[in-house]
Structures are given as C-alpha cells and as structure tokens.
Design an enzyme around this catalytic site. Structure first.
Site, PDB file in Angstrom:
ATOM      1  N   ASP A  77       0.848  -1.197   0.000  1.00  0.00           N
ATOM      2  CA  ASP A  77       0.000   0.000   0.000  1.00  0.00           C
ATOM      3  C   ASP A  77       0.884   1.248   0.000  1.00  0.00           C
ATOM      4  OD1 ASP A  77       0.956  -0.621   2.522  1.00  0.00           O
ATOM      5  OD2 ASP A  77      -0.827   0.092   3.581  1.00  0.00           O
ATOM      6  N   GLU A  78       1.579   1.445  -1.153  1.00  0.00           N
ATOM      7  CA  GLU A  78       2.466   2.590  -1.294  1.00  0.00           C
ATOM      8  C   GLU A  78       2.569   2.947  -2.777  1.00  0.00           C
ATOM      9  OE1 GLU A  78       6.972   3.877   0.100  1.00  0.00           O
ATOM     10  OE2 GLU A  78       5.950   2.230   1.081  1.00  0.00           O
TER      11      GLU A  78
ATOM     12  N   GLU B  80      14.361  -4.210  -1.484  1.00  0.00           N
ATOM     13  CA  GLU B  80      14.411  -2.923  -0.794  1.00  0.00           C
ATOM     14  C   GLU B  80      15.493  -2.911   0.276  1.00  0.00           C
ATOM     15  OE1 GLU B  80      11.247   0.168   1.236  1.00  0.00           O
ATOM     16  OE2 GLU B  80      10.800  -1.976   1.290  1.00  0.00           O
TER      17      GLU B  80
END
Length: 869
Positions: A467-468, A744
């Site tokens: 959710d980004e 990441e």
C-alpha cells in the site's frame, strides 16, 4: 575504405523520429524535434542535412550544416491542431554527395489549443458516497455516421482510468490510461486512429471506468480516497473526417448514459471484484438493450490542463506461464511463475452461476504459503463470480500486483494454458544489454532490469506490491543512469520531472514523492531533504548526458535552481547543511529494521556532500544554457561548500569523521577532496570493504557511488570483490537466495528464509540496483564522453573471476557493441561503433586510441599474468 563516399547507395538514413516517442500520432508539440540514424562506411561523418516536410500546402525543404542528427530543432512552420505531415531526411558527407532520401515518417498533431476541446467529463449520475470504494460505471453513446469516412480520431482521457470500446471492439492496447500525473494541472490524453472501428450508419462509443489513482485509495496506514476528485468520468472526443473534408464530432456530454459496471470494486492496492452475472453483453454495440441505463452527470474540466503524452503508454509486454503448479487443496492451486513481476493473472474460468474464483498474490513464500505480511494493508485479491456460462478467459482491468507467487481458488483443476501472468509496465524500448561469464552476475543484471520494468509503470514507483507505490524522488535520482542504459526512458522521465517541478514548494523544497499524496506524520509537512530533492538537478543532467537532450535541462532549470537556492538558505553562511529531516544513507544494512535512516554515516555529511555536488552540477547546467552569471555564482558557492565539507568532515590524515563506506564514497565520487586526501580516502574505503569481508555497508546514498569511488582510487579489484561477494549483505546474496528482482533491504529475506521483521520490506525496489551503471561502464567499459553518446569512452577493466563480458547499447545513433574475452595469449578486445559516434579506447598497457565514426576495433592485449584456458 576512404571516408569520402561517392556512391549514394552506401549511405542509408533511417525513418525520422519525433521527440522521444515512437508513435507520432497526436503530438503535443507544434515544433517537434527530429532525430535520424545513418548507416555508412567507416569514417564517414555527416556534414549537412536536408529535411523535407510535406503538408497540405506542398513540400518544403530545410537545410542545415554540421553533424547534428539527434533532436534537431523543427525547421518548418509550426504545426496546427490535427495537422498531418510527412517528413523525410537526407544527408551529405565531406565530398558533398547526398544520400538517398529516407522513407517518409508520418506525424500528426494532437489537439494543441484549449478551444479544440468540446468534451466534458461524464460519469455515473446516481448518488455515491465519498471516501469509499464505489462501484465503477460503464458509459456509452450511440451516433450515426451518414457520409463516407476518410479517417477518424479518438482523443480520450479520464478522471480515473478508462478502457474504450467502439462497436464492441476495444480501442488500442493501453493499460492504466491516462496514467498518473498531477491531475489538477496535467491530465494526459491519448490519440487513437479508430478509422477501422467505424462504419456508415449507427455506431456506439463506450468505456469501462475505474478509480485508479484519481479517487482510489492511496497512501499509508489505510490511505485516502478522492485525492483529486469524487467523480469518475470519461473525457472523450471522437472526430470523424469525411471524404468531402467535413468533420463530425461526437464528444462526451449530456447525451451519454451510464450503468453500473460488472466490476463491483476496483482498487490498485486491494484488487478487483467482478460479477459476471451483472454483465451486459453487447453493451458497446449498436442496438444494445439499454434498460437501466441512466443519464450521466456532466462535470467540468479546464481544457488547458489536457496535455498530449511525451512517454510511451503502459502495455502488457509479455506473458509468463507458471513454472510450477502445486495443488493445495481440492480447489486451490499455488502458482510459481519463477520471476517476480508486476501485472496480473489471466485465468480460464468456468463453473456454476454464483461460484467465485479468487486470486491472491505475493512476492515470496514463507513456510510454504504466500508471504503476505509485506503487503501491509494491500489485499492484492481479485475475484470473479461466475454466471454459469461457457468457460472464458478473465483478468482484472484496473488493478496490478507485484508477485511471483499466486493462488487460484475455486477451480477443481488447472490445465496447461489455463493461467498466465501478464507483465505490465510502461512500454519503453529496451536499449541495453550486459552479459558476463558469471551466471550469478547475469542474474543480478536481469534482476535490475526486471525491477525497473515492474516499477516504471506510468511513474517511477518504489515498490509495486504494498500500500504505497509512490514516485520517490531519491530512488529515481540514484537509479536514472542505470535506467537510461537499460531502456529508452527519456520521455518517461521527462514526463515525471514535469510533475516534480509542478509539485515543488514555493521555497524550492522538492517533495519526497511525486505526485504528492498525504503521507502521515513522517512525510507531512513536506520537509527539505538531500538526495531526494537533488533529483531536480541531477536527473535532468543524466537525461542530457545519456540522450543528448539539452531541452530537458532548459525546461527543468528553474526547478533545479530553486532547489539549490533552498539548500543555500538551509546551509547559511557556513555552507554546511546541518539541520532538517534528513534520510541520509537510507537503508544502510546496519540500520535497525524500525529506523532505516539510522546509518553509520552522519546524515548531515551526506547532505553537505550533495549540496556541494548538486550546486556544481547546476553551475555546469547554467554554463551549457548560456547563463554565465548563474554559472559563475553557483560554481563559487559549490567551491565554498566543498571547502566547508573538507574543514568539517575531513581529518588531517585524510580520513573522515564518519569512518564509513558511504562517507568515503561520496567524498571521492563527488570530487570533494584534495589529491592527497583522495588517495588516503580510497585506501581507507578499500580497507573498510576488506574489514567487512567484502560485504556491502551502504544504503541509498552510498550504493550508487561506492564502486566508482573504489575504481577511481585504484582499487578496482576491491570493487569486484564487493560486487561478487555472496554473503549477506551483498548483491549476490539476493541472487543466491532466489531473488529475481532487486530488494528494498539487503536482507529483505533472512538467511533462514524468513521475511525481514521490519514493517517496510519489499522484494522489488530498484534503488540498490544502481550498481548496474558501474557494471556497464567498468565491466562493459562503455561511458558517454559527449551528450547522447556522440563520443564514447571504451575502457573495460576485466576483474574478478570473469573470463568474458559483452555489452550492447542501442544509442540514439545506433547500436554500440563491445566485448572482451580471456584467451591463451591475453585478452581479446572488440568494439564497433555506429555512424555518428566517435570514441576513445583505453586499455591497460596501451596509449589511448581514437576510433572514428562507424569504426571497428579488435586486438589481443597480452595479459600481465598468464591465464590458464
């Protein structure tokens, strides 16, 4: 062969290209720049050109002298809206002989004036509840064509997302149109040739609508709806030109009607729910049953904000079958596609009415099941409820997911061919290849490329699964050089940089991510931070360097200058930036999972280094643009900032106050040290790498520069050791752990196969893949020595355990290919350049050697140490 060309047939010119787009239908520029490629004999150079433009008034020829062939200024009268032209080119060499004319390239202007638009936004007329997931609408209108058709164009965009149909046939193959921009100031429309969709008599134009980024849920901690508006609307203008020259226009207005879509809800994060029982067969065809269709609500849109695209559309570019299918229970199958990707599933579905097929997605497995914790509050869940009809293929329309693994629940069996993963991203042309003798290194390079593909979807996002999915400015800043080699990303990045300037605050601050959305307490209010804000100066420079585009420097200059002025204000007379919300060396592997900014390198050292470097780069930009007063001022301030950096952070023995890999790498790569200090810093950096067992100890700020810093100070062997290390943290650790994209965190997955406990963990995040730029320039040896690779430097530095390497780059001028290979008596080097590109070859033990336009080189250089073959 002589460089003088007397036979025209030996010189061939390509089809001209306009700006950075391959499809010149609907151009948004009245004066589009033109590029072409040339094939000629070795040593041939262009001395002049002629462009011929054929338009309604006839053909006009314009001439120019010199070697320019990339983004040449439009030499004709400006285009007007809808105007169609043909452009061809020919060139001459030093002997004055002209080549044959190229084939003509077609170009057509879009709607260039606000007055051209009569379309208004139309959408559902029924009541809706704001700040919720609402059921999308279908919109349609029938119309009659009463005269023969010469051509037809559909100019279309939306508040939200759309997929248009004419007479039951989908228009184009774009996905997620119109893409994501700063909608209140810039909404992209696309132009389609729909001549073949229409017929004399009754026709129907319709569209599926979706929330997308416009009013769908976006952001952290539950996010926000309705960021740009509460409506979901189509803006479409169909213009039919008849054979008598007259024009019929069908635009979105009050004559359209709407009905609830069989898509019950569609979100970028949560997925799509589709109810086949609510479908209306033939709804976009003439004569369809329209009971239940109601009048649309007509909105308003300032046509001055409608802009033509400068980037390619988003498309499905590849389909992958699952590598394995494992039955979990009677109706659930676990799929492994063997590759972490971005897109969605297309599944052959069948079953009784009311039966629901569910699709779930994840990037990794944990304990044999989908590892969904990194998705945070993104459900990544698609469903279709069946109507009991014949089996069919189904895929969602307005959502995408980041996944390697998926489950399909609700089907008794999955046969071969029943499901594929459709890979979706902005359809940029691939331009760069690197292959070595090391399979792990080749996989790493592919991981970088797949990470770019998945995250370059309309904007450069940071991750495609949770959710980004935001356009983080620092991530692109460090990755742009790599991106500019792998794909023709010029138009893509130009489009996004336009929004960077539009979102910039009045005080010059660049937001953390663009477009801006509310970001919670960490990111609101927007604060000034190094590395991220520097995108406004450094990324336009990269586009100029890699694509020969001076125009992007000119367009973005005010934004870059405002950013540098902001840094000047932050640093004050000391020229040291010692405050603010700095992320520093974000995601240093030593940072605790809960605080990614807690790095070994002083975050204010990072800010001071970037201040000096970006200010100097702005001075370089100003000088190129002829702004001598600005150039002198910023060069002076950059030198003052360099001196302040040395006084504050460099000790007398050349070591730094932050005795960390990133600190030394930045100081060396950014040219902040004296010669003696640089030598000492290089030795200390190499020692730090060795002390760490060749494990990486850098985050977002240090990773792009550490390999170059080692190489520049004579420690290329250490750079290879760092690159080829396989223990965590390292680039190849991710490969050995089965990663197929860049992670990441260096340890997004822990050695025991569990997911990093940090709240922020993605397995597809391109920033740490910025090392590929070093791989291209040092292993492959290829660097631009003049904008757009008009001149190149080829200086491969073989190292590590590599026996060979091959690089290929489809430059603006044509394909450059280089290779090296260890042979019994040394290393064989080979290089070929296209016409228009000259170079310098730098190889160990040899003096620099020039190579002419279109030249070829091959030589075996004896090895200083015998190599066993």
């Amino acid at each position: 062969m002589s460089a003088d060309i007397s036979e025209r047939s030996t010189v061939k010119v390509s089809l001209p290209r306009f700006e950075h787009v391959d499809d010149a239908l609907g151009l948004g520029s009245r004066t589009p720049r033109i590029s072409w490629r040339i094939q000629a004999a070795e040593g041939w150079t262009q001395q002049g050109w002629q462009l011929e433009c054929t338009r309604d008034g006839g053909a006009v020829v314009a001439s120019g002298t010199g070697a320019d062939q990339i983004l040449v200024a439009w030499p004709f009268e400006p285009l007007v809206s809808r105007e169609r032209v043909q452009v061809r080119v020919r060139v001459r060499g030093v002997d004055g002989a002209w080549s044959d004319w190229s084939a003509p390239a077609q170009a057509e202007a879009g709607l260039l004036d606000a007055e051209d638009w009569i379309a208004a936004p139309v959408g559902a007329g029924w009541p809706e509840v704001p700040d919720t997931d609402r059921r999308p609408a279908l919109v349609r209108r029938s119309f009659t064509v009463d005269r023969p058709i010469a051509r037809a164009r559909l100019y279309v965009t939306a508040h939200g997302l759309y997929e248009a149909e004419i007479n039951g046939v989908r228009v184009g193959d774009h996905e997620f149109s119109p893409g994501w921009t700063k909608y209140d100031e810039r909404l992209v429309y696309w132009t389609f040739d729909v001549t073949d969709h229409l017929a004399e008599g009754e026709n129907t134009l319709g569209a599926w609508l979706g929330d997308g980024w416009y009013r769908g849920r976006l952001g952290f901690n539950g996010g926000y709806h309705d960021l740009y508006g509460t409506d979901q609307s189509l803006i479409a203008q169909l213009e039919v030109t008849h054979d008598d020259g007259s024009r019929t226009t069908v635009a979105t207005d009050e004559d359209w009607s709407a009905a609830p879509s069989p898509i019950l809800v569609s979100g970028l994060y949560d997925g799509e729910r589709h109810d086949a029982r609510a479908e209306q067969p033939g709804w976009s065809r003439p004569g369809a049953q329209t009971a239940g269709w109601t009048p649309v609500r007509v909105g308003r849109r300032d046509p001055r904000t409608l802009v033509a695209p400068v980037l390619p559309p988003v498309r499905c570019t590849e389909e992958l079958a699952p590598a394995t299918v494992t039955r979990v229970d009677a109706t659930t199958h676990l799929l492994d596609f063997g590759q972490n990707l971005v897109g969605r599933l297309c599944v052959r579905v069948h079953g009784d009415a009311g039966r629901t097929i569910e699709l779930r997605h994840a990037e990794v497995l944990e304990d044999g099941a989908l590892g969904t914790r990194p998705l945070r509050l993104a459900a990544a869940h698609d469903t279709i409820t069946l109507d009991g009809g014949a089996e069919r293929l189904w895929e969602p329309k307005f959502t995408f997911h980041g996944f390697r693994y998926a489950t399909v629940t609700g089907l008794d069996q999955l046969r071969e061919g029943d499901v594929v993963a459709r890979v979706i991203h902005t359809d940029m042309r691939r331009t760069g290849w690197l292959e070595t003798s090391n399979p792990d290194l080749n996989r790493l390079h592919e991981n970088v490329r797949w990470g770019m593909r998945g995250n370059f979807l309309s904007i450069p996002t940071d991750c495609p699964q949770r959710d980004e999915r935001l356009g983080w400015t620092g991530d692109v800043q460090v990755f742009a050089p790599t991106a500019s080699f792998l794909y023709d990303s010029a138009g893509f990045l130009e489009s996004w940089l336009t929004d960077v300037a539009l979102e910039q605050l009045p005080d010059g601050t660049i937001p953390w991510f663009v477009p801006v959305i509310p970001g919670g307490p960490t990111w609101n209010p927007i604060r000034t931070g190094a590395v991220w804000g520097d995108v406004s100066v450094l990324t336009p420079w990269t586009l100029h360097e890699r694509f020969g585009d001076l125009g992007v420097l000119r367009r973005q200059y005010d934004s870059g200058r405002a950013w540098v002025e902001r840094m000047i204000a932050q640093s004050g007379p000391s020229r040291l930036w010692r405050d603010g919300h700095q992320l520093g060396d974000w995601l240093d592997p030593a940072a605790p999972p809960h605080d990614p900014a807690d790095a070994r390198t002083d975050r204010y050292l990072v800010a001071a280094a970037y201040f000096a470097f970006s200010t100097r780069r702005l001075a370089d930009t100003a000088r190129l643009l002829g702004l001598s007063a600005d150039a002198d001022r910023y060069a002076r301030i950059a030198e003052e900032a360099r001196d302040a950096f040395r006084a504050e952070y460099v000790r007398q023995d050349g070591t730094l106050t932050s005795d960390a890999q990133t600190a030394y790498a930045l100081a060396i790569r950014f040219g902040l040290l004296s010669a003696a200090e640089q030598d000492a810093a290089g030795r200390r950096l190499a020692a730090l790498v060795r002390e760490a067992g060749n494990r990486i100890a850098t985050g977002f700020a240090g990773t792009p520069v550490i390999s170059d810093a080692l190489t520049a100070t004579g420690h290329v062997d250490t750079a290879y050791d760092l690159l080829l290390e396989t223990e965590c943290p390292s680039w190849l650790y991710t490969v050995r752990m089965g990663g197929t994209t860049i992670w990441e965190r260096w340890d997004s997955m822990l050695p025991d196969g569990t997911i990093n406990p940090g709240e922020m963990t993605s397995f597809n995040h391109f920033a740490l893949g910025s090392v590929a730029d070093w791989m291209h320039r040092v292993i492959g040896g290829l660097s631009p020595a003049a904008p757009g690779y008009r001149r190149v430097e080829w200086a491969p530095q073989p190292g590590g355990d590599l026996d060979h390497a091959r690089i290929a780059f489809d430059s603006p001028y044509g394909v450059i290919e280089g290779s090296w290979e260890r042979v019994a008596d040394g290393i064989r080097y080979s290089l070929s350049l296209p016409t228009g590109v000259e170079g310098t070859i730098r190889l160990p033990g040899l003096p620099d050697q020039p190579i002419v336009s279109g030249g070829r080189f091959e030589s075996v250089i004896p090895s200083p140490v015998p190599v066993a073959i």
